[in-house]
Enzyme design. Structure first.
Site, PDB file in Angstrom:
ATOM      1  N   GLY A 108      -7.235  -5.460 -10.101  1.00 36.58           N
ATOM      2  CA  GLY A 108      -7.635  -4.430  -9.161  1.00 36.58           C
ATOM      3  C   GLY A 108      -8.596  -3.441  -9.779  1.00 36.58           C
ATOM      4  N   CYS A 111       0.835  -1.205   0.000  1.00 41.29           N
ATOM      5  CA  CYS A 111       0.000   0.000   0.000  1.00 41.29           C
ATOM      6  C   CYS A 111       0.867   1.250   0.000  1.00 41.29           C
ATOM      7  CB  CYS A 111      -0.928   0.018   1.214  1.00 41.29           C
ATOM      8  SG  CYS A 111      -1.959   1.505   1.276  1.00 41.29           S
ATOM      9  N   ASN A 139       0.304  -8.429 -10.860  1.00 44.73           N
ATOM     10  CA  ASN A 139      -0.702  -7.406 -10.608  1.00 44.73           C
ATOM     11  C   ASN A 139      -0.262  -6.100 -11.279  1.00 44.73           C
ATOM     12  OD1 ASN A 139      -1.516  -5.345  -7.803  1.00 44.73           O
ATOM     13  ND2 ASN A 139      -2.959  -6.037  -9.321  1.00 44.73           N
TER      14      ASN A 139
END
Length: 319
Positions: free
Chosen positions: A225, A100, A201
């Site tokens: 995502g 994050c 990702n």
């Protein structure tokens, strides 16, 4: 796809996204065929202090296993205890957030800040694995902190040695946040370096993107995502394309509206009408993007005060 002792029905995974991947989102994603859905990130300390709002995030009613719960923190001991709590509540995989990029997370040496302290990151993984030995532990990382400190390969090797069962790699540095282009080459390098599964990702917007990532990187799975926001059908499209090499037709306007309404209904069940109506605003904008009259509809929905109002406004798109 196999992650530790857990067998996934396929290699397509719904990425964890704060403020997005709640129970309603995960149910819809799994119904559309994704093999695994990961929760929003959950603070280790909030779990230890029994924060009521945090414990509501562990509402898994109506969900199917496997279910991955993502936790974050920077203290090995508290992360181990937090992992035990989420497993007790039903998690079949524990995921550790080390990717994050948001300032309020990294300022506490959490999330992608851990990319700067690999030894501490490894200790966190060791503590979590020791705390929940029967459950696979996965780690989500980035390419690095910035372009001057790209360390995904070395970092991933450390967390593998610490006991991680899989690693998901976002092909951007923390300094990029979500801008620029994801570097899939960094994913390929991690895949070549590890024995455990590696999940790619970044920049998967359609089924062809997923297939291309798998081909170019050799990764074991793909994690979607932002491409799934207001678009849960992307999961069925990817699964179908990987099986057949053919593309499914886009969802009809009616299916988009009906799914948005169901999304709202599921959120009301979990969070109550007031919270659900407020949170539905962003989802409605994603669901209706590109539809005729969408801008006007979004403006109206942003002023709505009830579930029925939003349902009526969404259905007006079909008139």
């Amino acid at each position: 796809m196999q992650i530790g002792s857990v067998r996934l029905p396929n290699q397509v995974i719904a990425a964890p996204m704060a403020g997005v991947t709640d129970r309603a989102y995960r149910i819809l994603a799994r119904e559309q065929g994704c093999g695994l859905a990961v929760t929003e990130m959950i603070s280790d300390l909030a779990l230890l202090y029994a924060n009521p709002r945090t414990y509501r995030m562990l509402d898994f009613r109506g969900e199917t296993v496997p279910l991955s719960v993502q936790i974050f923190g920077s203290n090995p001991e508290s992360m181990g205890k937090a992992a035990a709590i989420v497993v007790e509540r039903g998690a079949t995989i524990v995921d550790i957030n080390m990717g994050c990029p948001t300032p309020k997370i990294v300022k506490n040496n959490e999330g992608s800040a851990l990319m700067k302290t690999p030894q501490l990151a490894a200790k966190i993984v060791e503590a979590v694995v020791k705390s929940v030995p029967a459950v696979p532990v996965t780690v989500k990382i980035r390419k690095g902190w910035d372009e001057q400190s790209v360390n995904a390969v070395e970092f991933a090797r450390l967390v593998e040695a610490a006991g991680a069962s899989a690693v998901a790699v976002h092909g951007r540095t923390r300094s990029q946040f979500y801008s620029g282009k994801a570097d899939w080459e960094s994913i390929r390098k991690v895949k070549e370096a590890l024995k455990i599964p590696v999940i790619g990702n970044g920049d998967i917007w359609c089924a062809r993107d997923a297939a291309k990532m798998l081909e170019l990187t050799g990764c074991d799975g793909v994690m979607v995502g932002r491409g799934a926001m207001g678009n849960p059908w992307i999961f069925r499209e990817i699964v179908y394309y990987l099986k057949t090499g053919m593309e499914l037709p886009c969802p009809s306007a009616q299916e988009r509206v009906e799914t948005a309404i169901r999304h709202l209904q599921l959120m009301v069940e979990s969070k109550g009408e007031e919270v659900a109506v407020f949170e539905m605003r962003k989802h409605a904008a994603w669901y209706t993007k590109g539809m005729r009259g969408a801008a006007r509809i979004r403006e109206t929905i942003n002023k709505s005060q009830s579930k029925k109002e939003i349902e009526d406004i969404l259905r007006s798109l079909l008139d």
